[in-house]
Write a protein that holds these residues in place. Structure first.
Motif, PDB file in Angstrom:
ATOM      1  N   ALA A 102      26.928  22.003 149.376  1.00 10.55           N
ATOM      2  CA  ALA A 102      25.704  21.741 148.610  1.00 10.55           C
ATOM      3  C   ALA A 102      24.466  22.216 149.365  1.00 10.55           C
TER       4      ALA A 102
ATOM      5  N   VAL B 255      24.537  16.556 139.797  1.00  4.35           N
ATOM      6  CA  VAL B 255      24.678  16.446 141.253  1.00  4.35           C
ATOM      7  C   VAL B 255      24.607  14.984 141.691  1.00  4.35           C
TER       8      VAL B 255
ATOM      9  N   VAL C 279      17.536  21.645 143.742  1.00  5.61           N
ATOM     10  CA  VAL C 279      18.444  21.454 142.603  1.00  5.61           C
ATOM     11  C   VAL C 279      17.648  21.442 141.310  1.00  5.61           C
TER      12      VAL C 279
END
Length: 218
Positions: free
Chosen positions: A185, A148, A136
């Motif tokens: 995700a 996130v 990420v």
């Protein structure tokens, strides 16, 4: 319970899984993904008659989920808009739980079980975040990391409150939503795998359907 409408929702979801995902057809994706959610929203309205406060919160969450779906179907630059839309949807579910349920418990076995489940959910959320952390950060830097992290906190809170209601259908709906987002995700930021979209959308549609059905008994 409107079995005809539920059947149509199931058919719409299956058509999405087959034609949009298996055949990778964008036209069918734009038809059946929002189409399924629209049917779920109609079910929520007909099941509840919008006669309770909780029904309005759930309906609002479903509408923002629909908006999030539309953003996520667009180009990658709209991902953050989809993330925010679903974030709002989870917040609306949270508010719905808070204003519609009492969370006062006497200490007993049920409370102990709930506490253990809540700890497990929170631990799972923390593990998920640190598992995704490097990728990420690489993809979106600190801003995406914060987004996130905040999203995981909010959805974990939503699942926790659903568990605390003690209502089985809400617990199942919230947990399936969590699973759907977790798989999405992992597939986006960590490891891509072919069956991801099937798992993401089947758990997502089921979760939203259960939320819609749940307001009929509130």
């Amino acid at each position: 319970m409107n079995t005809i409408l539920i059947t149509l929702i199931a058919i719409s979801a299956i058509l999405y899984l087959i034609f949009a995902i298996y055949y990778e057809n964008k036209i069918y994706k734009f038809i059946w993904k929002p189409g399924t959610m629209i049917l779920i929203i109609i079910l929520a309205i007909t099941e509840s008659g919008l006669s309770t406060t909780f029904s309005y919160w759930v309906l609002s969450a479903l509408v923002f989920s629909l908006i999030g779906d539309i953003f996520l179907m667009l180009r990658e630059k709209w991902f953050i808009h989809g993330l925010v839309s679903f974030l709002i949807a989870h917040i609306l579910y949270i508010v719905g739980f808070i204003v519609s349920f009492s969370f006062t418990f006497s200490f007993n076995i049920f409370l102990l079980v709930v506490a253990l489940i809540l700890l497990a959910v929170i631990l799972l959320a923390v593990i998920l975040y640190f598992y995704l952390f490097p990728n990420v950060r690489k993809e979106g830097g600190k801003k995406l990391l914060f987004a996130v992290a905040f999203y995981i906190i909010i959805i974990t809170t939503m699942v926790s409150l659903a568990i605390m209601t003690g209502t089985k259908i809400l617990i199942a709906a919230a947990f399936l939503f969590f699973v759907s987002d977790a798989i999405l995700a992992v597939n986006k930021f960590k490891v891509r795998f072919r069956l991801a979209d099937y798992f993401v959308m089947s758990t997502y549609f089921t979760a939203q359907l259960l939320f819609a059905i749940s307001i009929g008994g509130q």
